[in-house]
Each structure stands twice: as C-alpha cells, then as structure tokens.
Design a protein around this motif. Structure first.
Motif, PDB file in Angstrom:
ATOM      1  N   GLY A   1       0.767  -1.176  -0.110  1.00 35.03           N
ATOM      2  CA  GLY A   1       0.014  -0.019   0.026  1.00 35.03           C
ATOM      3  C   GLY A   1       0.830   1.443   0.052  1.00 35.03           C
ATOM      4  O   GLY A   1       0.146   2.352   0.292  1.00 35.03           O
ATOM      5  N   VAL A   2       2.159   1.320  -0.312  1.00 31.93           N
ATOM      6  CA  VAL A   2       3.061   2.495  -0.350  1.00 31.93           C
ATOM      7  C   VAL A   2       2.593   3.484  -1.580  1.00 31.93           C
ATOM      8  O   VAL A   2       2.387   2.826  -2.504  1.00 31.93           O
ATOM      9  CB  VAL A   2       4.374   2.013  -0.461  1.00 31.93           C
ATOM     10  N   GLU A   3       2.415   4.445  -1.119  1.00 29.93           N
ATOM     11  CA  GLU A   3       2.036   5.604  -2.072  1.00 29.93           C
ATOM     12  C   GLU A   3       3.121   6.546  -2.592  1.00 29.93           C
ATOM     13  O   GLU A   3       3.158   7.085  -3.454  1.00 29.93           O
ATOM     14  CB  GLU A   3       0.809   6.521  -1.674  1.00 29.93           C
ATOM     15  N   ARG A   4       4.190   6.769  -1.687  1.00 30.33           N
ATOM     16  CA  ARG A   4       5.045   7.701  -1.819  1.00 30.33           C
ATOM     17  C   ARG A   4       6.342   7.143  -1.502  1.00 30.33           C
ATOM     18  O   ARG A   4       6.593   6.520  -0.563  1.00 30.33           O
ATOM     19  CB  ARG A   4       4.956   8.971  -1.212  1.00 30.33           C
ATOM     20  N   ILE A   5       7.594   7.553  -2.067  1.00 28.71           N
ATOM     21  CA  ILE A   5       8.808   7.219  -1.446  1.00 28.71           C
ATOM     22  C   ILE A   5       9.711   8.552  -1.336  1.00 28.71           C
ATOM     23  O   ILE A   5       9.744   9.307  -2.361  1.00 28.71           O
ATOM     24  CB  ILE A   5       9.677   5.979  -2.386  1.00 28.71           C
TER      25      ILE A   5
ATOM     26  N   ILE B   1       3.666 -11.593  -1.439  1.00 24.36           N
ATOM     27  CA  ILE B   1       2.874 -12.088  -0.152  1.00 24.36           C
ATOM     28  C   ILE B   1       2.056 -11.159   0.155  1.00 24.36           C
ATOM     29  O   ILE B   1       2.193 -10.210   0.795  1.00 24.36           O
ATOM     30  CB  ILE B   1       4.100 -12.461   1.028  1.00 24.36           C
ATOM     31  N   PRO B   2       0.593 -11.617   0.479  1.00 20.22           N
ATOM     32  CA  PRO B   2      -0.227 -10.603   0.795  1.00 20.22           C
ATOM     33  C   PRO B   2      -0.210 -10.098   2.252  1.00 20.22           C
ATOM     34  O   PRO B   2      -0.066 -11.229   3.166  1.00 20.22           O
ATOM     35  CB  PRO B   2      -1.628 -11.180   0.621  1.00 20.22           C
ATOM     36  N   PRO B   3      -0.259  -8.905   2.699  1.00 21.84           N
ATOM     37  CA  PRO B   3      -0.199  -8.799   4.089  1.00 21.84           C
ATOM     38  C   PRO B   3      -1.445  -8.868   4.782  1.00 21.84           C
ATOM     39  O   PRO B   3      -2.724  -9.202   4.082  1.00 21.84           O
ATOM     40  CB  PRO B   3      -0.105  -6.856   4.062  1.00 21.84           C
ATOM     41  N   HIS B   4      -1.475  -8.987   6.176  1.00 22.47           N
ATOM     42  CA  HIS B   4      -2.806  -9.349   6.815  1.00 22.47           C
ATOM     43  C   HIS B   4      -2.620  -8.555   8.171  1.00 22.47           C
ATOM     44  O   HIS B   4      -1.714  -7.988   8.488  1.00 22.47           O
ATOM     45  CB  HIS B   4      -2.907 -10.894   7.286  1.00 22.47           C
ATOM     46  N   PRO B   5      -3.795  -8.423   8.755  1.00 16.60           N
ATOM     47  CA  PRO B   5      -3.808  -7.438   9.948  1.00 16.60           C
ATOM     48  C   PRO B   5      -3.022  -8.118  10.901  1.00 16.60           C
ATOM     49  O   PRO B   5      -2.856  -9.274  11.071  1.00 16.60           O
ATOM     50  CB  PRO B   5      -5.357  -7.310  10.361  1.00 16.60           C
ATOM     51  N   ILE B   6      -2.409  -7.271  11.739  1.00 16.64           N
ATOM     52  CA  ILE B   6      -1.516  -7.513  12.976  1.00 16.64           C
ATOM     53  C   ILE B   6      -2.576  -7.468  14.304  1.00 16.64           C
ATOM     54  O   ILE B   6      -3.125  -6.306  14.445  1.00 16.64           O
ATOM     55  CB  ILE B   6      -0.381  -6.828  13.149  1.00 16.64           C
TER      56      ILE B   6
END
Ligand SMILES: Cc1ncc(C[n+]2csc(CCOP(=O)(O)OP(=O)(O)O)c2C)c(N)n1
Ligand SMILES: [Mg+2]
Length: 548
Positions: free
Chosen positions: A16-20, A173-178
């Motif tokens: 989900g990164v939008e900016r670097i 690898i899909p992220p999952h909630p922590i």
C-alpha cells in the motif's frame, strides 16, 4: 522473468505504499526506472535526512511504514539521524539504500562503507538483499517488523546487481492485519483491585498512547472511568474529548505545576509510557504505586520501575479494565481544585503584549489560529517545553514533537508530511532559527509539491535552549549566538512568501492571513526568552509547594 527492482516496487505497492522520499544515486537507477512505471510517487528531497524524517512521520501518523530511499555511503549515512529518530520515537519506516554490485567490484572500494553495520543499532532490523527472488519475502517481513509493537525502522540494502537481476516471477505475499493478544485476566483483576483500593488514582498517557489506532479506545477509557489524566510530551493529544479531566502535561521531570497533581496521586496508571522520553516524573522509594499498561512490558529504569503490569493490546485490555472499575470509583475532589490552579498558572501571561513576544503569548496566539484539527509540528528548541506545557490539544496527534531523539531539523520535514497526508487541515511548523536552518532547504520541496504550509520561525539569533541551560548552570553567556539570513527574502528566493512580525498584535493576523492564502509561507517573529529563567527556574522553584 522479472527484474529485482520491479519486484521491489511491486512488493512496496503490495504493502500500500504511495510515496517514496529521498535522493537516488546511480546505484538506485534500476529502482528509479521501476518507480517511473509504477503508481508510487518519488518525492525528491534536498537532503536525505529530511526524507527520513518525512517517512518516519508518515509511519507515526498512519501506523503504516513510510519509505525513504538513498544511495550507498554518503546518502545512506545522511539517513541515519532519521533512522534514530524513528527508532527512539517508535515510528514504523523502511529505509532502502543502494550499494555497489556484490558479485563484482568494478569500482574497487569507491564510496563503500558498511551501511548495514552503521544502521544496525539505529533500526529494528538491517538486511542486505542478496537475490532478487528473496525480495517479496524480505519486503513483507520488513513491513511486519516495522509495524509490530514496538514499531520502528527497518533498513534494506539493495545492491545494484541484485536490483538488475532477472528472476522467475516470485509471488508477492499478501499482508494481513496484525492483532495482539489481550492482557490475561489475572493481570486485569490485579490492576482493577489496586485501582479500586487507591484513594487518588491518576492516569498518565505516554508516548505509545499516541499510536493512531488508540485514539478511540483511550478516549473511551477516560470517559468511562472518569479518572483524571496528564500526559507526557509525546502522549499529548492522545485523548479526544474528556478535557475536563486533563490536569496538564509533564514537560519537565519534576517541580512543574502539573507535578502538584502527580505528587498528590497515590496510584498512577501509566498507559503507553516509553522510557525513551525525558522522565515525566521520577519514581523513588516512596511515591505512588505505578501500574504500567502497554503492548510490551516496561523497561526497568532507576526512575521507572512499575509495581504491576497490564501487557497486551492496549485498547482491548483497557476496555476489559474499564468493565471491572467503571462506576466503582469515588472521584477525588482535590484533583479538580489542583487542575484549576495548574491550568490557571499555565495560562498566565498568555496575552502579554510585550515585544519581542514571550513564549506564552506565541503558544496562545498559535492556538488562536489553529482549528481543533490543525496540526502543529515542532522542531527542537526552547519553545518545545512551552508548547508541551501550554498548548491545549483536543484532537489526537495535533501537536507533533520529538521528546525521544529530540533532534533539531525535523520540524519542517514532519510538517511537510502532515500537509501531504492532510491537505485540508491547517499545518504549521514551529522552528527555532537554529533548527529551521538545519533543513530549511526543504522549503523548495514544499513549494515544488504545491503544499499549503506555514512555517513560524522564532528568532533569538541563538541556540536558545543551550544558552538557557548555560545560564541555569551558571556558566558565562558565551559561544551560542549567531546571525540569521533575512528570512523574508530567504522565503521569497524559494518562491514562498515571507512575513516579519513587527508588533505583537500582528502575530495572529499574519498567521491567519498566511493560512487563508495558498502556498508556503514563512513567518518570522522575534522571541523574548527572558521568561525561560523567570518561569521555568525562579517561579517554579519558589511557588510549587504553595499549590500542593
Ligand atoms: C541535531 C541536534 N543538534 C544539537 C542539539 C542540541 N540542541 C538542543 S536545542 C538546541 C538549540 C536550538 O536552537 P533553536 O533551534 O534556535 O531554538 P531555540 O532554543 O533558540 O528556540 C540545541 C543546539 C540537538 N538537540 N539536535
Ligand atoms: Mg534560536
């Protein structure tokens, strides 16, 4: 087949990164090319340190890591202060640095320093990526490590040959909630019993209470239990509403007006206290009972050694604790009286008309022009103590300050990040003339990004805080003054607008006009720091006992 840098960028998109933020070097050119083809925006800064402060602030405000990038050696080392800022401040962030090829050494040791070794003590994890195929797993693991409690920075070094390496399409690898476990019932029962036995319980909200997801559960805990609270500098603004229970902010470790309430308490429920902060109060052999509530247990320190702990997901654990104590507590009337006196003292001289302007008036005037959700982002200097003590927050994370690394230079970059995330809110950076000049080049970044942003510079032509300490410690006044550029013309040279406040009564209208206009504005105001000694030393030493 996929190229390593394409996989890296795809893995970042997957998170989900939008900016670097950052400044590429030649070793990052594969990554730059992959970014060109992606949805992620590359936000160039004018110094890597500022990029790291921006990325860290993204993590701090959203709970999701901000990402910054630099070249090897010199660029990577310029990120290091930002890494330390995120590490001490518990802000999730990913730092990506380039490196020469690892399979060949065509430039011998040119520009090579052991960046991973340099980053290791400043991050939660520092790793070199040695094959393109490993990128999806390494990136996923890095985000997991950066985000999970206690959050912080992760450094990844991507050598240029690995960035250019072709590999089989490695699956992302899909992220999952922590989710964290909730505190065990025995710990909750014990804490509830201790609180119910206490006569004068008080809540302290520490740095970790400012995690974005805690706003609602903490506010609800305070509303349900009606226990009065104070906060540490970095715990400021973590509760929305309930401000009639607020007794102050501990900007000093002892002897401030708020300490009359702390000294009155027989039990302190310390929620999210992180001992990276300058101690908000000093535990000693006598003093109140302290219960630590946090996702992780407390570091035991000479000045902080809780008697009991509630460890687990803070929001869910506090809801269970509130179930056990709600409606069973007898409010202590003395706190209300102390609260009135503390807040009255704090607001003294807030409307003082002297010029240069005194810090209390600056804080007061800034509050006048900031709506409830307006964000004030502080650099580091003497005014930080004044803002921490005197500025009232009503919405979580609306006063960003750094009481962990307490570095100068982060004010403007953190405000740029806030303005990017919340374009419709008023965002104000407050900087000393020393700290502002440490990253003032980022005015160009803010102008280029078309941000609406106001920067307030407090001019005393000195490293005022150190000068104050020098006076407090009875050293002669020596070695801490400088001269400034003309900040109005300096602003204009960047295509920003500059304003100089020449009368105290002009401060509010100048700031307000700057906010009503668009673009980047620099407002410079001379500050009278005689109050530092008058209030923070002489008055406090003489008058605190009178309140208690
Ligand atoms: C990067 C960094 N260098 C030095 C310090 C030590 N230090 C703390 S406050 C301060 C002076 C800040 O001066 P200025 O920004 O002008 O603010 P003032 O205190 O004058 O309002 C210094 C040198 C620091 N915290 N961070
Ligand atoms: Mg100064």
């Amino acid at each position: 087949m996929t190229k390593g840098s394409d996989l890296l960028v795809a893995a970042l998109e997957n998170e989900g990164v939008e900016r670097i933020f950052g400044i590429p070097g030649e070793e990052n050119l594969h990554v730059v090319e992959s970014l060109r083809k992606s949805k992620i925006k590359l936000i160039l800064t004018r110094h890597e340190q500022a990029a790291a402060f921006m990325a860290a602030t993204h993590g701090r405000l959203t709970g999701r890591p901000g990402v910054c990038i630099s070249t090897l050696g010199p660029g990577a080392l310029n990120l290091s202060t930002g890494a330390a800022y995120a590490h001490l401040g518990a802000m999730p962030m990913i730092l990506i640095t380039g490196q020469k090829a690892i399979m060949t050494a065509k430039q011998a040791r040119f520009q090579i320093v052991d960046v991973i070794a340099a980053m290791r003590p400043l991050t939660k994890m520092a790793r070199q990526i040695i094959s393109a195929a490993s990128i999806p797993a390494i990136v996923r693991d890095s985000f997991r490590v950066a985000m999970e409690e206690r959050p912080g920075p992760v450094h990844l070094e991507l050598p240029e040959d690995v960035a250019g390496e072709q590999t089989q399409n490695a699956a992302l690898i899909p992220p999952h909630p922590i989710e964290l476990p909730v505190a065990p019932p025995a710990a909750l029962d014990r804490a509830a019993e201790m609180i119910l036995k206490a006569q004068r319980p008080l809540i302290m909200l520490g740095a970790a209470s400012s995690r974005p997801k805690l706003v609602e559960p903490l506010s609800s805990f305070v509303r349900r239990t009606r226990i009065p609270f104070f906060n540490t500098q970095m715990g400021k603004g973590s509760v929305t509403g309930g401000s009639n229970l607020y007794v102050g902010t501990a900007a000093l470790s002892s002897g401030d007006y708020v300490h009359s309430a702390i000294d009155h308490a027989d039990l302190i429920l310390a929620i999210g206290h992180d001992t990276v902060e300058k101690p908000p109060f000093l535990m000693g052999p006598k003093g109140p009972i302290v219960i630590h509530v946090g996702c992780t247990s407390a570091n035991v320190e000479q000045v902080y050694f809780p008697h009991a702990e509630v460890i687990g997901d803070v929001g869910a654990s506090l809801a269970l604790l509130a179930d056990r104590i709600e409606g069973k507590l007898r409010p202590d009337p003395a706190f209300l009286g102390l609260r009135g006196k503390i807040l009255e003292r704090i607001t003294q001289r807030a409307e003082d008309g002297g010029f240069p302007v005194i810090p209390q008036r600056i804080v007061h005037d800034v509050r006048q022009v900031m709506p409830e959700d307006g964000m004030v982002c502080l650099d580091n200097g003497m005014y930080k103590i004044w803002f921490a003590r005197n500025y009232r927050t009503h919405v979580a994370n609306t006063l960003l300050l750094d009481n962990a690394l307490a570095t100068m230079g982060a004010g403007l970059p953190s405000a740029i990040m806030a303005a990017l995330l919340y374009p419709r809110r008023r965002v104000l950076a407050v900087c000393g003339d020393g700290g502002f000049m440490m990253n003032s080049q980022e005015i160009e970044t803010a102008v280029r990004l078309g941000l609406n942003l106001v920067v307030l510079i407090l001019e005393d032509s000195a490293y005022g805080m150190i000068r104050w300490k020098q006076a407090v410690d009875k050293f002669p006044d020596w070695g801490l003054t400088f001269s400034n550029p003309d900040f109005v013309r300096y602003a204009e040279s960047y295509g920003a607008t500059g304003h100089r406040v020449k009368r105290t009564e002009d401060l509010v209208p100048t700031l307000d006009a700057a906010f009503k206009d668009t673009g980047v504005h620099l407002v410079t105001v001379p500050v009278d720091y005689a109050e530092n000694t008058r209030v923070l030393v002489e008055e406090l030493q003489g008058r605190v006992p009178e309140l208690a």
